[in-house]
Each structure stands twice: as C-alpha cells, then as structure tokens.
Design an enzyme around this catalytic site. Structure first.
Site, PDB file in Angstrom:
ATOM      1  N   ILE A 178      28.435  60.737  60.648  1.00  0.00           N
ATOM      2  CA  ILE A 178      29.772  61.152  60.193  1.00  0.00           C
ATOM      3  C   ILE A 178      30.128  60.488  58.869  1.00  0.00           C
ATOM      4  O   ILE A 178      30.839  61.074  58.043  1.00  0.00           O
ATOM      5  CB  ILE A 178      30.838  60.894  61.293  1.00  0.00           C
ATOM      6  N   ALA A 179      29.620  59.279  58.642  1.00  0.00           N
ATOM      7  CA  ALA A 179      29.882  58.607  57.357  1.00  0.00           C
ATOM      8  C   ALA A 179      29.322  59.455  56.213  1.00  0.00           C
ATOM      9  O   ALA A 179      29.983  59.658  55.183  1.00  0.00           O
ATOM     10  CB  ALA A 179      29.265  57.216  57.357  1.00  0.00           C
TER      11      ALA A 179
ATOM     12  N   SER B 216      27.224  48.240  55.460  1.00  0.00           N
ATOM     13  CA  SER B 216      26.320  48.398  56.594  1.00  0.00           C
ATOM     14  C   SER B 216      26.036  47.008  57.151  1.00  0.00           C
ATOM     15  O   SER B 216      26.351  45.996  56.511  1.00  0.00           O
ATOM     16  CB  SER B 216      25.026  49.038  56.098  1.00  0.00           C
ATOM     17  N   ARG B 217      25.411  46.973  58.321  1.00  0.00           N
ATOM     18  CA  ARG B 217      24.974  45.667  58.834  1.00  0.00           C
ATOM     19  C   ARG B 217      23.759  45.186  58.057  1.00  0.00           C
ATOM     20  O   ARG B 217      23.371  44.043  58.187  1.00  0.00           O
ATOM     21  CB  ARG B 217      24.654  45.781  60.328  1.00  0.00           C
TER      22      ARG B 217
ATOM     23  N   LYS C 291      37.476  58.925  65.724  1.00  0.00           N
ATOM     24  CA  LYS C 291      37.747  59.158  67.140  1.00  0.00           C
ATOM     25  C   LYS C 291      36.518  58.762  67.944  1.00  0.00           C
ATOM     26  O   LYS C 291      35.419  58.834  67.379  1.00  0.00           O
ATOM     27  CB  LYS C 291      38.133  60.608  67.433  1.00  0.00           C
TER      28      LYS C 291
ATOM     29  N   ASP D  62      33.630  60.376  73.601  1.00  0.00           N
ATOM     30  CA  ASP D  62      33.199  60.979  72.344  1.00  0.00           C
ATOM     31  C   ASP D  62      33.631  62.435  72.211  1.00  0.00           C
ATOM     32  O   ASP D  62      34.086  62.863  71.155  1.00  0.00           O
ATOM     33  CB  ASP D  62      31.681  60.863  72.203  1.00  0.00           C
TER      34      ASP D  62
HETATM   35  N1  LIG Z   1      34.848  63.710  63.352  1.00  0.00           N
HETATM   36  C1  LIG Z   1      33.692  64.166  63.803  1.00  0.00           C
HETATM   37  O1  LIG Z   1      33.401  65.347  63.782  1.00  0.00           O
HETATM   38  C2  LIG Z   1      32.686  63.191  64.333  1.00  0.00           C
HETATM   39  C3  LIG Z   1      31.368  63.583  64.441  1.00  0.00           C
HETATM   40  C4  LIG Z   1      30.438  62.644  64.847  1.00  0.00           C
HETATM   41  C5  LIG Z   1      30.859  61.369  65.181  1.00  0.00           C
HETATM   42  N2  LIG Z   1      32.165  61.021  65.109  1.00  0.00           N
HETATM   43  C6  LIG Z   1      32.615  59.673  65.472  1.00  0.00           C
HETATM   44  O2  LIG Z   1      32.186  58.785  64.442  1.00  0.00           O
HETATM   45  C7  LIG Z   1      31.745  57.551  65.005  1.00  0.00           C
HETATM   46  C8  LIG Z   1      30.297  57.320  64.573  1.00  0.00           C
HETATM   47  O3  LIG Z   1      29.513  58.375  65.071  1.00  0.00           O
HETATM   48  P1  LIG Z   1      28.134  58.823  64.379  1.00  0.00           P
HETATM   49  O4  LIG Z   1      27.710  60.042  65.111  1.00  0.00           O
HETATM   50  O5  LIG Z   1      28.280  58.872  62.917  1.00  0.00           O
HETATM   51  O6  LIG Z   1      27.211  57.620  64.822  1.00  0.00           O
HETATM   52  P2  LIG Z   1      25.792  57.191  64.198  1.00  0.00           P
HETATM   53  O7  LIG Z   1      25.165  58.328  63.483  1.00  0.00           O
HETATM   54  O8  LIG Z   1      25.070  56.516  65.287  1.00  0.00           O
HETATM   55  O9  LIG Z   1      26.206  56.131  63.074  1.00  0.00           O
HETATM   56  C9  LIG Z   1      26.984  55.005  63.364  1.00  0.00           C
HETATM   57  C10 LIG Z   1      26.740  53.941  62.304  1.00  0.00           C
HETATM   58  O10 LIG Z   1      27.473  52.786  62.692  1.00  0.00           O
HETATM   59  C11 LIG Z   1      26.688  51.614  62.438  1.00  0.00           C
HETATM   60  N3  LIG Z   1      26.498  50.914  63.715  1.00  0.00           N
HETATM   61  C12 LIG Z   1      25.688  51.239  64.730  1.00  0.00           C
HETATM   62  N4  LIG Z   1      25.786  50.331  65.719  1.00  0.00           N
HETATM   63  C13 LIG Z   1      26.682  49.437  65.308  1.00  0.00           C
HETATM   64  C14 LIG Z   1      27.202  48.257  65.883  1.00  0.00           C
HETATM   65  N5  LIG Z   1      26.816  47.832  67.082  1.00  0.00           N
HETATM   66  N6  LIG Z   1      28.118  47.567  65.176  1.00  0.00           N
HETATM   67  C15 LIG Z   1      28.521  47.978  63.962  1.00  0.00           C
HETATM   68  N7  LIG Z   1      28.038  49.100  63.355  1.00  0.00           N
HETATM   69  C16 LIG Z   1      27.140  49.816  64.039  1.00  0.00           C
HETATM   70  C17 LIG Z   1      25.348  52.050  61.891  1.00  0.00           C
HETATM   71  O11 LIG Z   1      25.381  51.830  60.494  1.00  0.00           O
HETATM   72  P3  LIG Z   1      24.617  50.555  59.890  1.00  0.00           P
HETATM   73  O12 LIG Z   1      23.300  50.463  60.612  1.00  0.00           O
HETATM   74  O13 LIG Z   1      24.456  50.909  58.472  1.00  0.00           O
HETATM   75  O14 LIG Z   1      25.481  49.345  60.103  1.00  0.00           O
HETATM   76  C18 LIG Z   1      25.284  53.534  62.198  1.00  0.00           C
HETATM   77  O15 LIG Z   1      24.624  54.247  61.208  1.00  0.00           O
HETATM   78  C19 LIG Z   1      31.969  57.672  66.503  1.00  0.00           C
HETATM   79  O16 LIG Z   1      33.208  57.112  66.835  1.00  0.00           O
HETATM   80  C20 LIG Z   1      31.973  59.169  66.745  1.00  0.00           C
HETATM   81  O17 LIG Z   1      32.718  59.571  67.869  1.00  0.00           O
HETATM   82  C21 LIG Z   1      33.078  61.903  64.660  1.00  0.00           C
END
Ligand SMILES: NC(=O)c1ccc[n+]([C@@H]2O[C@H](COP(=O)([O-])OP(=O)(O)OC[C@H]3O[C@@H](n4cnc5c(N)ncnc54)[C@H](OP(=O)(O)O)[C@@H]3O)[C@@H](O)[C@H]2O)c1
Length: 335
Positions: free
Chosen positions: A16-17, A37-38, A98, A179
C-alpha cells in the site's frame, strides 16, 4: 490550495505504501519527501523506484525529519498505535492505514494524544473519500433512503499465506476481520450512525490462530447489518443499504472507485458514477491536506469518533469469535 505542497513521509515499503506514492501524482498539493523502513537498503530501494528523495533506515529518523509535515503509517496493524504515537510526539500530522489500531483502547489513546498535541489525525479508510461513498453519505444525510433497515456487505479475497504472510500472523494483527471486515463494519457504522446494540458473529480460524472467515450480524434496534469477510475466497464484494424509502446498491468491488445505483420508493433508478484516476488513494491525501490547510484536527468524511465506533464494534466481534492478539493482556476484556 496553500503555496507550499504538503510534505509526506511514508512509514513502510510494502504494497500500500507503493500504491499511495504512485497515486500522489494525481494530488498536486502533495509531495512525498521521505520514506522510512526498518532497513536502510529497503528504504533506498523504495526511494529509487518511486522517486522519494529522503530515505531513512529507521522510523525515528523520519519522525525527526524537518522536511516532513505529515506521516503516513503503512505498516501492519499491530504497529499502528506505537508508530502513530511516535509521529504525534514529533509534532507531525498523521494518516494511519486501516484498521486504525488493534482495538478501541489504542484508537482512543491516539485520538487523545493527537488532540493534546494539536495535530491532524485520520484513519486511511480511503473509500470514505471516494465520490460514490460521498454520494451515499449525502443520501443518508438527507433521509432519501428513509429508515435504514438492512445493510449487507462483503469483502473477500483468496489470499493464501504464500501470497500474504502478514494476514496469517497473529502478532501483526492478522486475520480477515481486522484487515477486510473493517470495510463492511465501517459501512454499517456509517449507515446506522454508530455502534450496534447487539453483535452476533461466527468465525473459521486458521491453524495460526487468526480468523480466515468471519460472518457477522449487527443489530441496530429493529434493523440489521449482515456482513462477511474472508481471506480464503474471492467473494462477491458487493454492498447494499436498504431503507423504507429506497435502496442503494454498489456492485463489485464496492469499496473501490465505483458506481452506485439508487432505487427509489416507486422503483425509479438513479445511476451515480464519477471516475477517479489511479487506484484512488490520492483522494484521502487531498482530504488530509484540505483539513490541515483549514486548521482542522480531523476530517468530517472520516471523523475519529467514527473510527473509534468501528474499532469498538470490531472489539465486540472479536469477543464473539474469541480472537485475541498476543500483545493483548489476557486479563483485559476486548469489548
Ligand atoms: N487502503 C487499502 O486499500 C489497503 C490495501 C492493502 C493494505 N492496507 C493496509 O495497509 C497496511 C499495510 O499493508 P500492506 O499490504 O501494504 O502490507 P505489506 O505489503 O506487508 O507491507 C507492510 C510494510 O510494513 C513494514 N513492516 C512489516 N512488518 C513490520 C513490523 N513488524 N514493524 C514495522 N514495520 C513492519 C515493512 O516495511 P519495511 O520492511 O521497509 O520496514 C513492510 O513492507 C495494513 O494496515 C493494511 O490493512 C490498505
């Protein structure tokens, strides 16, 4: 629009980032100046790929960056509260993905901290800023649907752990309810104006201890919301809000930029459709910028009271299905 663009700092380098940074190209009042990032390597790779100039190898470095006005928390749910507090303590405005937090107590803690610090705070419930949900809010506000009697909403995608390990991890706040279920629950809270009077729910759990699938009935006096969420199947992803004077139907995928069909008392229909470029995530960023420029500490489109009501409802559903996260004190009830 202010003379200087709003400067965003992104926490996390995941799915999502990336989409958020890409979509901000459609938001001329905003610019992404930093990512954290970490790991330094991951921040640098993200920055190189998406054109983000300031790449930090720790979240604290981004909090201390004076080229950042607002922090976008795009990490797993279990990390949202601590990272939100870090941003608020640094005097930054905050947009948190969210589900806002793991539970309502964490949500209230963030809201109180942001108010005390005088910074803007909003949950990134992106759909709530899209035109079709805006039209639904308008129809609910004018009473065009009459008394709402039934909300039905579903969010399901087939995401095995090989594709989405985070969703199966209890320590990160995984599972279908938090989620995905946050969308249907948000729709019920929007349509009925708050928390339900009674909650009934059942879930199918994964071997890792989160819910693969949850089915919920929320009662609002003599009205109901019937909601489903799953990470185990691609489902219909439709929603409807039905009242005594009319019905709104949103086809798949209801929480994305979409059309909305209103059927009135006499069967007449109105189709509402407003295309949005990109995925549509820039619309929530534009709302955050508008609020900040106007000196508002929260959004009327996704007020913090609504976020807290959603988290309280999710707490109640988790009590019903017996879903607890490892960070939660077993002595404290979740409802
Ligand atoms: N609005 C939407 O449509 C939408 C869609 C998908 C997700 N989301 C929400 O966005 C959030 C992230 O979802 P995602 O799908 O993007 O997840 P993701 O692809 O797994 O990415 C999450 C990122 O957070 C960091 N991370 C992972 N574990 C961590 C930890 N223990 N502590 C701190 N940072 C950590 C990592 O970055 P680094 O390794 O670089 O630190 C990782 O790349 C969730 O809350 C999800 O519900 C929203």
């Amino acid at each position: 629009m202010s003379a200087r663009p709003l400067r965003w700092g992104v926490l996390g380098t995941g799915t999502i980032a990336s989409l958020f940074v890409e979509d901000l190209r459609h938001e001329p009042g905003s610019v992404v100046t930093a990512v954290a990032s970490r790991s330094q390597e991951s921040a640098r790779a993200f920055g190189d790929r998406l054109g983000v100039p300031r790449c930090h190898g720790s979240h604290d470095d981004l909090f201390a960056d004076d080229q950042v006005d607002i922090v976008y928390v795009a990490t797993p749910p279990a990390t949202h509260a601590a990272l939100g507090h870090g941003a608020i303590a640094a005097g930054k405005h905050v947009l948190i993905e969210k589900p806002f937090t793991l539970d309502a107590a964490q949500a209230v803690g963030l809201v109180d901290a942001a108010r005390a610090a005088g910074v803007f705070l909003m949950e990134a419930m992106w759909s709530w800023h899209l035109p079709h949900i805006g039209r639904l809010r308008e129809l609910l506000g004018t009473g065009a649907l009459g008394d709402v009697r039934l909300v039905t909403a579903d969010h399901g995608l087939n995401l095995p752990s090989a594709l989405a390990a985070r969703l199966y991890e209890p320590s990160l706040g995984g599972g279908a309810l938090l989620d995905f279920g946050v969308y249907p629950v948000s729709l019920a809270v929007l349509a009925f104006g708050g928390k339900p009077t009674r909650i009934t729910a059942q879930a199918v759990m994964t071997s890792t201890g989160v819910d693969r699938q949850t089915s919920v009935v929320l009662e609002y006096g003599d009205a109901q919301a019937v909601l489903t969420a799953t990470i185990g199947a691609d489902t219909s992803n439709r929603a409807a809000v039905s009242g005594t004077r009319g019905r709104v139907e949103i086809p798949a995928v209801w929480y994305r930029p979409n059309r909305l069909e209103l059927t009135g008392e006499t069967g007449e229909t109105e189709l509402f459709e407003r295309p949005v470029p990109g995925v549509g995530l820039h619309v929530e960023a534009a709302e955050a910028r508008r609020c900040i420029e106007e000196g508002l500490l929260e959004s009327t489109q996704r007020p913090t009271a609504e976020t807290v009501a959603v988290m309280e409802t999710l707490d109640g559903i988790r009590t019903a299905i017996g879903l607890r996260f490892p960070s939660e004190n077993p002595d404290r009830g979740v409802s």
